[in-house]
Scaffold this active site. Structure first.
Site, PDB file in Angstrom:
ATOM      1  N   GLU A 182      -9.149 -51.683 116.965  1.00 44.77           N
ATOM      2  CA  GLU A 182      -8.679 -51.745 115.583  1.00 44.77           C
ATOM      3  C   GLU A 182      -7.330 -51.040 115.457  1.00 44.77           C
ATOM      4  O   GLU A 182      -7.229 -49.833 115.674  1.00 44.77           O
ATOM      5  CB  GLU A 182      -9.736 -51.064 114.698  1.00 44.77           C
ATOM      6  N   ARG A 217     -12.539 -36.652 101.892  1.00 48.16           N
ATOM      7  CA  ARG A 217     -13.686 -37.481 102.247  1.00 48.16           C
ATOM      8  C   ARG A 217     -14.335 -37.085 103.575  1.00 48.16           C
ATOM      9  O   ARG A 217     -15.307 -37.685 103.986  1.00 48.16           O
ATOM     10  CB  ARG A 217     -13.249 -38.945 102.285  1.00 48.16           C
ATOM     11  N   ASP A 248     -17.041 -48.580  98.567  1.00 51.20           N
ATOM     12  CA  ASP A 248     -18.047 -48.840  99.582  1.00 51.20           C
ATOM     13  C   ASP A 248     -18.930 -49.986  99.094  1.00 51.20           C
ATOM     14  O   ASP A 248     -18.916 -50.331  97.902  1.00 51.20           O
ATOM     15  CB  ASP A 248     -18.891 -47.587  99.828  1.00 51.20           C
ATOM     16  N   ARG A 307      -2.599 -51.309 102.977  1.00 53.30           N
ATOM     17  CA  ARG A 307      -2.550 -51.135 104.432  1.00 53.30           C
ATOM     18  C   ARG A 307      -3.397 -52.248 105.017  1.00 53.30           C
ATOM     19  O   ARG A 307      -4.475 -52.567 104.490  1.00 53.30           O
ATOM     20  CB  ARG A 307      -3.195 -49.820 104.837  1.00 53.30           C
ATOM     21  N   ARG A 335     -19.779 -29.577 108.262  1.00 53.25           N
ATOM     22  CA  ARG A 335     -21.214 -29.306 108.197  1.00 53.25           C
ATOM     23  C   ARG A 335     -21.605 -28.273 109.244  1.00 53.25           C
ATOM     24  O   ARG A 335     -21.233 -28.407 110.403  1.00 53.25           O
ATOM     25  CB  ARG A 335     -21.918 -30.630 108.468  1.00 53.25           C
ATOM     26  N   ARG A 373      -9.681 -47.095 116.484  1.00 52.48           N
ATOM     27  CA  ARG A 373     -11.067 -47.053 116.954  1.00 52.48           C
ATOM     28  C   ARG A 373     -11.431 -48.302 117.740  1.00 52.48           C
ATOM     29  O   ARG A 373     -10.775 -49.338 117.622  1.00 52.48           O
ATOM     30  CB  ARG A 373     -12.056 -46.825 115.823  1.00 52.48           C
TER      31      ARG A 373
HETATM   32  P1  FAD Z   1     -13.702 -58.443  99.365  1.00 46.60           P
HETATM   33  O1  FAD Z   1     -14.736 -58.254 100.426  1.00 46.60           O
HETATM   34  O2  FAD Z   1     -12.290 -58.250  99.741  1.00 46.60           O
HETATM   35  O3  FAD Z   1     -13.899 -59.888  98.740  1.00 46.60           O
HETATM   36  C1  FAD Z   1     -12.921 -60.552  97.984  1.00 46.60           C
HETATM   37  C2  FAD Z   1     -13.033 -62.024  98.287  1.00 46.60           C
HETATM   38  O4  FAD Z   1     -12.197 -62.767  97.390  1.00 46.60           O
HETATM   39  C3  FAD Z   1     -12.574 -62.378  99.699  1.00 46.60           C
HETATM   40  O5  FAD Z   1     -13.554 -63.162 100.332  1.00 46.60           O
HETATM   41  C4  FAD Z   1     -11.297 -63.177  99.460  1.00 46.60           C
HETATM   42  O6  FAD Z   1     -11.059 -64.162 100.435  1.00 46.60           O
HETATM   43  C5  FAD Z   1     -11.571 -63.792  98.097  1.00 46.60           C
HETATM   44  N1  FAD Z   1     -10.366 -64.192  97.358  1.00 46.60           N
HETATM   45  C6  FAD Z   1      -9.288 -63.426  97.074  1.00 46.60           C
HETATM   46  N2  FAD Z   1      -8.369 -64.126  96.367  1.00 46.60           N
HETATM   47  C7  FAD Z   1      -8.892 -65.363  96.206  1.00 46.60           C
HETATM   48  C8  FAD Z   1      -8.410 -66.550  95.566  1.00 46.60           C
HETATM   49  N3  FAD Z   1      -7.207 -66.584  94.985  1.00 46.60           N
HETATM   50  N4  FAD Z   1      -9.192 -67.651  95.576  1.00 46.60           N
HETATM   51  C9  FAD Z   1     -10.399 -67.651  96.181  1.00 46.60           C
HETATM   52  N5  FAD Z   1     -10.902 -66.528  96.810  1.00 46.60           N
HETATM   53  C10 FAD Z   1     -10.156 -65.429  96.815  1.00 46.60           C
HETATM   54  N6  FAD Z   1     -18.271 -50.109 102.990  1.00 46.60           N
HETATM   55  C11 FAD Z   1     -19.472 -49.527 103.258  1.00 46.60           C
HETATM   56  O7  FAD Z   1     -20.306 -49.388 102.370  1.00 46.60           O
HETATM   57  N7  FAD Z   1     -19.767 -49.099 104.543  1.00 46.60           N
HETATM   58  C12 FAD Z   1     -18.888 -49.228 105.582  1.00 46.60           C
HETATM   59  O8  FAD Z   1     -19.191 -48.825 106.718  1.00 46.60           O
HETATM   60  C13 FAD Z   1     -17.611 -49.827 105.297  1.00 46.60           C
HETATM   61  N8  FAD Z   1     -16.716 -49.965 106.296  1.00 46.60           N
HETATM   62  C14 FAD Z   1     -15.498 -50.538 106.003  1.00 46.60           C
HETATM   63  C15 FAD Z   1     -14.598 -50.685 107.058  1.00 46.60           C
HETATM   64  C16 FAD Z   1     -13.348 -51.242 106.794  1.00 46.60           C
HETATM   65  C17 FAD Z   1     -12.363 -51.404 107.926  1.00 46.60           C
HETATM   66  C18 FAD Z   1     -13.002 -51.625 105.465  1.00 46.60           C
HETATM   67  C19 FAD Z   1     -11.643 -52.170 105.173  1.00 46.60           C
HETATM   68  C20 FAD Z   1     -13.920 -51.507 104.442  1.00 46.60           C
HETATM   69  C21 FAD Z   1     -15.184 -50.968 104.693  1.00 46.60           C
HETATM   70  N9  FAD Z   1     -16.143 -50.866 103.685  1.00 46.60           N
HETATM   71  C22 FAD Z   1     -17.350 -50.263 103.966  1.00 46.60           C
HETATM   72  C23 FAD Z   1     -15.883 -51.368 102.304  1.00 46.60           C
HETATM   73  C24 FAD Z   1     -16.350 -52.820 102.101  1.00 46.60           C
HETATM   74  O9  FAD Z   1     -15.637 -53.677 102.967  1.00 46.60           O
HETATM   75  C25 FAD Z   1     -16.113 -53.186 100.615  1.00 46.60           C
HETATM   76  O10 FAD Z   1     -17.016 -52.441  99.835  1.00 46.60           O
HETATM   77  C26 FAD Z   1     -16.322 -54.651 100.278  1.00 46.60           C
HETATM   78  O11 FAD Z   1     -15.625 -55.515 101.127  1.00 46.60           O
HETATM   79  C27 FAD Z   1     -15.884 -54.908  98.825  1.00 46.60           C
HETATM   80  O12 FAD Z   1     -16.186 -56.217  98.490  1.00 46.60           O
HETATM   81  P2  FAD Z   1     -15.350 -57.057  97.399  1.00 46.60           P
HETATM   82  O13 FAD Z   1     -16.173 -58.254  97.129  1.00 46.60           O
HETATM   83  O14 FAD Z   1     -15.003 -56.182  96.261  1.00 46.60           O
HETATM   84  O15 FAD Z   1     -13.992 -57.446  98.129  1.00 46.60           O
HETATM   85  N1  UDP Z   2     -10.019 -39.344 109.635  1.00 43.66           N
HETATM   86  C1  UDP Z   2      -9.543 -38.557 110.666  1.00 43.66           C
HETATM   87  N2  UDP Z   2     -10.138 -38.614 111.901  1.00 43.66           N
HETATM   88  C2  UDP Z   2     -11.205 -39.416 112.141  1.00 43.66           C
HETATM   89  C3  UDP Z   2     -11.698 -40.215 111.087  1.00 43.66           C
HETATM   90  C4  UDP Z   2     -11.087 -40.169 109.842  1.00 43.66           C
HETATM   91  O1  UDP Z   2      -8.593 -37.821 110.498  1.00 43.66           O
HETATM   92  O2  UDP Z   2     -11.704 -39.431 113.276  1.00 43.66           O
HETATM   93  C5  UDP Z   2      -9.339 -39.276 108.320  1.00 43.66           C
HETATM   94  C6  UDP Z   2      -8.262 -40.338 108.166  1.00 43.66           C
HETATM   95  O3  UDP Z   2      -7.202 -39.778 107.401  1.00 43.66           O
HETATM   96  C7  UDP Z   2      -8.961 -41.411 107.370  1.00 43.66           C
HETATM   97  C8  UDP Z   2      -9.886 -40.611 106.478  1.00 43.66           C
HETATM   98  O4  UDP Z   2     -10.275 -39.501 107.278  1.00 43.66           O
HETATM   99  O5  UDP Z   2      -8.064 -42.191 106.657  1.00 43.66           O
HETATM  100  C9  UDP Z   2     -11.116 -41.358 105.969  1.00 43.66           C
HETATM  101  O6  UDP Z   2     -11.816 -41.828 107.067  1.00 43.66           O
HETATM  102  P1  UDP Z   2     -13.258 -42.477 106.957  1.00 43.66           P
HETATM  103  O7  UDP Z   2     -13.701 -42.837 108.324  1.00 43.66           O
HETATM  104  O8  UDP Z   2     -14.121 -41.574 106.152  1.00 43.66           O
HETATM  105  O9  UDP Z   2     -13.036 -43.757 106.056  1.00 43.66           O
HETATM  106  P2  UDP Z   2     -12.516 -45.227 106.398  1.00 43.66           P
HETATM  107  O10 UDP Z   2     -11.367 -45.147 107.337  1.00 43.66           O
HETATM  108  O11 UDP Z   2     -13.681 -45.975 107.002  1.00 43.66           O
HETATM  109  O12 UDP Z   2     -12.121 -45.709 105.069  1.00 43.66           O
END
Ligand code: FAD
Ligand code: UDP
Length: 368
Positions: A302, A172, A352, A249, A176, A280
């Site tokens: 984080e 992923r 995403d 995780r 570039r 981060r």
């Molecule tokens: P969730 O957001 O997990 O929603 C599930 C919901 O169900 C929650 O509100 C939970 O409380 C609820 N729920 C679960 N069980 C029950 C129950 N039994 N009863 C009632 N409610 C319940 N995506 C991007 O496009 N760009 C980004 O930059 C990006 N950054 C991210 C950074 C991090 C650290 C992480 C972890 C993810 C990131 N993502 C990003 C991904 C993004 O968070 C997900 O695409 C999105 O949250 C998925 O939504 P979801 O509705 O499938 O799940």
């Molecule tokens: N990663 C890394 N160095 C960085 C950022 C990311 O080695 O500075 C690696 C790491 O293994 C991570 C993976 O790339 O789990 C994906 O990172 P990305 O930021 O693309 O996704 P996210 O952590 O937001 O899911």
């Protein structure tokens, strides 16, 4: 006849989008959300004019016209390009790996020089069939980039040796040969004015949402209310862990207000060495150039964390064992009448936000 056509468990981007689409078609929809606020992991809140990303930094990026149009139809989106920095042993490096990074690491100036240098390092490793993340990274980018920008971050993130992680994780990271710090390759990228919770709340307008309500606490009672259930929670939990527990995780966020206008040189800085323990730091107001707060700034450290009940499952662990277990649960779900799984927790995949939207659109089209 039951009170609702659809019961949607979870108000994340998946549940909220499905609720909206079904409601638009005249269906009676009830959304249950076990947290106090809607939005799942994209939820934001505003404090002292700063939009805070509650569950980690989120940037919307997509190449899908429909997902982009949908977002823009339901909230105001402003242009934002994600250009995170990495910090290693006292120096900043540009991300993703691009000519700026290669210049900083090797002093090279042209794509030819950079490619030659990386090819030389890759050849020195002599890896033809990478069997794990470490070998995969070394065979793609060589030792300097691996040690400076990947090794420490990855082991912190996953809590395992890079040599014990699947090679697939590192695919992923783009490489570039331009002076271009845009982290994503997508056509569209932006942030939501007021935060993602505005988007989610707009989708849920006119729909009954019960917050602080856990579907699993009274499953039978809720099932009596609706003809069909769309479940976006953890799939193993839904079935009482009957086949065993999926691995996740988690993350731990430590946040504080700093009494300065600016804290760090970019919204997101990755800490790529083994120490400190956080991966981060996010400075939330830097996602929003129009933020009027110039006296303080909110920053979040984080820390990757192991998962246990009571913590939030952030990342799936997509190794063979967990994928096989998830598939067993998904098959079991298919055998239940009127139960549909959707979203990242129920289908055990990293999605995403735009993936979540596209999957919700496709699913809604199959529903009556
Ligand atoms: P969730 O957001 O997990 O929603 C599930 C919901 O169900 C929650 O509100 C939970 O409380 C609820 N729920 C679960 N069980 C029950 C129950 N039994 N009863 C009632 N409610 C319940 N995506 C991007 O496009 N760009 C980004 O930059 C990006 N950054 C991210 C950074 C991090 C650290 C992480 C972890 C993810 C990131 N993502 C990003 C991904 C993004 O968070 C997900 O695409 C999105 O949250 C998925 O939504 P979801 O509705 O499938 O799940
Ligand atoms: N990663 C890394 N160095 C960085 C950022 C990311 O080695 O500075 C690696 C790491 O293994 C991570 C993976 O790339 O789990 C994906 O990172 P990305 O930021 O693309 O996704 P996210 O952590 O937001 O899911």
């Amino acid at each position: 006849m039951k009170t609702f056509d659809y019961l949607i468990v979870g108000s994340g981007i998946t549940g909220a989008t499905l609720a909206y689409l079904l409601h638009q078609r005249g269906k009676k929809v009830l959304v249950l959300e076990k947290r106090g606020a809607v939005g799942g992991n994209v939820a934001t809140r505003v404090e002292d004019d700063v939009i805070i990303h509650e569950y980690g930094p989120h940037i919307f990026h997509t190449s899908d016209e429909r997902a982009w149009a949908f977002l823009n139809a339901h909230c105001e989106v402003y242009p934002y390009i994600n250009t995170p920095l990495a910090f290693y042993k006292g120096k900043y490096y540009n991300m993703p790996f691009n000519m700026n990074t290669f210049h900083q690491l090797f002093g090279v100036n042209t794509p030819e020089e950079a490619k030659a240098r990386i090819a030389e390092e890759v050849a020195r490793e002599g890896i033809t069939d990478p069997k794990n993340l470490e070998e995969q990274a070394l065979s793609l980018v060589g030792r300097t980039i691996y040690e400076t920008l990947i090794h420490g971050y990855t082991e912190k993130q996953w809590g395992r040796k890079a040599s014990e992680l699947p090679a697939s994780i590192i695919k992923r990271l783009p490489l570039r040969f331009e002076y271009n710090n845009n982290y994503f390759n997508d056509v569209y990228q932006g942030q939501v004015k007021g935060g993602y919770s505005v988007f989610i709340e707009n989708l849920l307008q006119g729909i009954e949402v019960r917050r602080n309500t856990d579907f699993l606490a009274d499953r039978e009672g809720y099932l009596d209310l609706a003809d069909k259930v769309i479940y976006t929670g953890r799939v193993d939990e839904l079935f009482g862990f009957c086949y065993g527990r999926l691995e996740w995780r988690s993350l731990r966020f430590e946040s504080e207000w700093k009494r300065v206008d600016e804290f760090q040189p970019m919204a997101v800085v990755n800490y790529t060495d083994k120490e400190p323990a956080y991966t981060r730091i996010t400075e939330h107001k830097k996602f929003d150039p129009s933020c009027p707060n110039h006296h303080s700034t909110y920053v979040t450290y984080e820390y990757p964390d192991s998962f246990a009940e009571g913590k939030i499952p952030y990342y799936t662990v997509n190794d063979e064992k967990n994928m096989a277990l998830a598939n067993r649960y998904i098959e079991l779900a298919k055998r239940q009448g009127n139960l549909i799984l959707a979203g990242r927790l129920a289908t055990y995949r990293y999605l995403d936000m735009d993936d979540a939207l596209m999957e919700a659109f496709a699913l809604a089209e199959t529903l009556e």
